[in-house]
Design an enzyme around this catalytic site. Sequence first.
Site, PDB file in Angstrom:
ATOM      1  N   ARG A  90     -19.897 -37.003   9.860  1.00  0.00           N
ATOM      2  CA  ARG A  90     -20.646 -36.409   9.440  1.00  0.00           C
ATOM      3  C   ARG A  90     -21.617 -37.552   9.700  1.00  0.00           C
ATOM      4  O   ARG A  90     -23.308 -37.103   9.911  1.00  0.00           O
ATOM      5  CB  ARG A  90     -21.046 -36.463   7.621  1.00  0.00           C
ATOM      6  N   PHE A 114     -18.677 -22.894   9.005  1.00  0.00           N
ATOM      7  CA  PHE A 114     -17.988 -23.499   8.002  1.00  0.00           C
ATOM      8  C   PHE A 114     -17.963 -24.931   7.007  1.00  0.00           C
ATOM      9  O   PHE A 114     -17.238 -26.014   6.473  1.00  0.00           O
ATOM     10  CB  PHE A 114     -16.355 -23.756   8.497  1.00  0.00           C
ATOM     11  N   SER A 147     -18.164 -18.710   4.317  1.00  0.00           N
ATOM     12  CA  SER A 147     -18.015 -17.568   3.824  1.00  0.00           C
ATOM     13  C   SER A 147     -17.578 -17.462   2.130  1.00  0.00           C
ATOM     14  O   SER A 147     -16.975 -16.452   1.628  1.00  0.00           O
ATOM     15  CB  SER A 147     -16.565 -16.933   4.249  1.00  0.00           C
ATOM     16  N   ASP A 160     -16.102 -27.191  11.670  1.00  0.00           N
ATOM     17  CA  ASP A 160     -14.688 -27.590  10.984  1.00  0.00           C
ATOM     18  C   ASP A 160     -14.225 -26.684  10.060  1.00  0.00           C
ATOM     19  O   ASP A 160     -14.355 -26.129   8.675  1.00  0.00           O
ATOM     20  CB  ASP A 160     -15.404 -28.530   9.992  1.00  0.00           C
ATOM     21  N   CYS A 182      -7.571 -29.425  11.407  1.00  0.00           N
ATOM     22  CA  CYS A 182      -7.584 -29.979  10.198  1.00  0.00           C
ATOM     23  C   CYS A 182      -6.155 -29.989  10.001  1.00  0.00           C
ATOM     24  O   CYS A 182      -5.063 -30.282   9.397  1.00  0.00           O
ATOM     25  CB  CYS A 182      -7.777 -30.558   8.712  1.00  0.00           C
TER      26      CYS A 182
HETATM   27  N1  SAH Z   1     -17.351 -29.513   6.696  1.00  0.00           N
HETATM   28  C1  SAH Z   1     -17.456 -29.290   5.142  1.00  0.00           C
HETATM   29  C2  SAH Z   1     -15.755 -28.444   4.957  1.00  0.00           C
HETATM   30  C3  SAH Z   1     -15.310 -27.289   5.866  1.00  0.00           C
HETATM   31  S1  SAH Z   1     -13.742 -26.855   4.815  1.00  0.00           S
HETATM   32  C4  SAH Z   1     -17.625 -30.652   4.819  1.00  0.00           C
HETATM   33  O1  SAH Z   1     -17.558 -31.277   5.962  1.00  0.00           O
HETATM   34  O2  SAH Z   1     -17.494 -30.772   3.946  1.00  0.00           O
HETATM   35  C5  SAH Z   1     -13.701 -25.312   5.541  1.00  0.00           C
HETATM   36  C6  SAH Z   1     -15.084 -24.040   5.214  1.00  0.00           C
HETATM   37  O3  SAH Z   1     -14.650 -22.838   5.398  1.00  0.00           O
HETATM   38  C7  SAH Z   1     -14.192 -23.497   3.475  1.00  0.00           C
HETATM   39  O4  SAH Z   1     -15.405 -23.882   2.638  1.00  0.00           O
HETATM   40  C8  SAH Z   1     -14.421 -22.234   3.578  1.00  0.00           C
HETATM   41  O5  SAH Z   1     -14.857 -21.965   2.949  1.00  0.00           O
HETATM   42  C9  SAH Z   1     -14.995 -22.806   4.790  1.00  0.00           C
HETATM   43  N2  SAH Z   1     -14.437 -21.226   5.332  1.00  0.00           N
HETATM   44  C10 SAH Z   1     -12.803 -20.710   5.213  1.00  0.00           C
HETATM   45  N3  SAH Z   1     -12.587 -19.712   6.077  1.00  0.00           N
HETATM   46  C11 SAH Z   1     -13.815 -19.577   6.508  1.00  0.00           C
HETATM   47  C12 SAH Z   1     -14.338 -17.835   7.636  1.00  0.00           C
HETATM   48  N4  SAH Z   1     -13.411 -16.884   7.764  1.00  0.00           N
HETATM   49  N5  SAH Z   1     -15.643 -18.139   8.012  1.00  0.00           N
HETATM   50  C13 SAH Z   1     -16.626 -18.564   7.219  1.00  0.00           C
HETATM   51  N6  SAH Z   1     -16.307 -19.760   6.219  1.00  0.00           N
HETATM   52  C14 SAH Z   1     -14.776 -20.204   6.184  1.00  0.00           C
END
Ligand code: SAH
Length: 395
Positions: free
Chosen positions: A210, A226, A249, A299, A339
Amino acid sequence: MARLYLQNGKERPVLRRHPWIFAGSVDRLDGRARPGDTVEVLSHDGQLLGRAAWSPESQIRARMWSFDADTSIDHAFFKKRVAESVARRQAHPHLRGQDGVRLIHGESDGLPGVIADRFGPVVVVQLTSAGADKWREAIVAGLKQATGCEAVYERSDSEVRKLEGLEPTSGLLDGELPSPLTIIENGVRMEVDVVGGHKTGFYLDQRDNRLLTGQLAAGRSVLNCFCYTGGFSLQALAGGAASVLSIDSSGPALATGARNLALNPSLDASRAEWLEADVFEALRSLRAEGRTFDLIILDPPKFAPSAAHAQRASRAYRDINILGFRLLNPGGILMTYSCSGGIGQELFQSIVASSAVDAGVEARIIHRLSAAADHPIGLAVPEGEYLKGLACQVG
Ligand code: SAH
């Protein structure tokens, strides 16, 4: 104490200090042991190799606590291991001043099944193995003593507990939670919901990435896919991004993201846009609308928890990476992550490489990315390396 005898020829992983003993390596258990009890581990010819926690329900039948004949597994053992793990973070210049730090990273800190994250005055623990569950009190006492924290909250609601025959359990173990609980990560204030948030409340593993995003974001239009509670988005704004579109989402995660922005009045909120959508669909819509970006972050959640899911997961990674590359302006940067334990570094790089070909772009890796220093990878435990990322710049 019961004695676990390994099959002839199955000693090698233990001798190389890998902590997992799979069911197929066990010759027999002499004596009785309940889940989580400590057992002695012996070679087929009776040489004592160490002590482990017995997990009769799991394919990982035992997890090593120690690799020598002399160490007893008792309260003092956990107090010492926890204190050493916390001290390693305090000694690291990148971690010493952080509010949010992973204090114990399971196997790689010599404590299989134990995760502990500190968020300011609160420590969150997650216990995912029968042995860790059994020693809950000693581990929590060790954490309290080593950190002087005001509260300990348990988030043992991970699915993997089922594999150990353990019920999910969450709740306050000690003290009181501040409400809201916030941390400052590299100058940005973030709310951490340890009760209802994902995992222990916050993805600490991406801290360094980040920060790098913030450094690369100056003057750029940013798309954060995400986004969860907006960690990358806020660092990008702090770094001077021209605009940041954040997609997730989860409505509650986005609402926290918007609150996080409000917690940082020095950031220009007019540059931020939040979109509740499925990323796979949203990327296609953005393409159809002709939108483009200078910096894109992908991510996603774990598409492949184990190697068995690798093929389906590979398609999902390809899908979003092709779309990501296509939405980049010339000179743009894609910061893309996996991950998934089931997708190794080499496979991930080859997925990203073929995505660039399919997207019709030429791209080069400018940074290889991984989890921060508070998520160490035991050299004997390569499974600890779950997070891998690439920053790729297109021509
Ligand atoms: N980058 C973030 C962590 C991401 S975790 C950070 O730095 O804090 C992954 C995220 O993807 C979660 O918030 C989850 O709600 C979201 N997610 C999972 N499947 C998804 C999809 N198909 N479309 C959009 N978001 C999604």
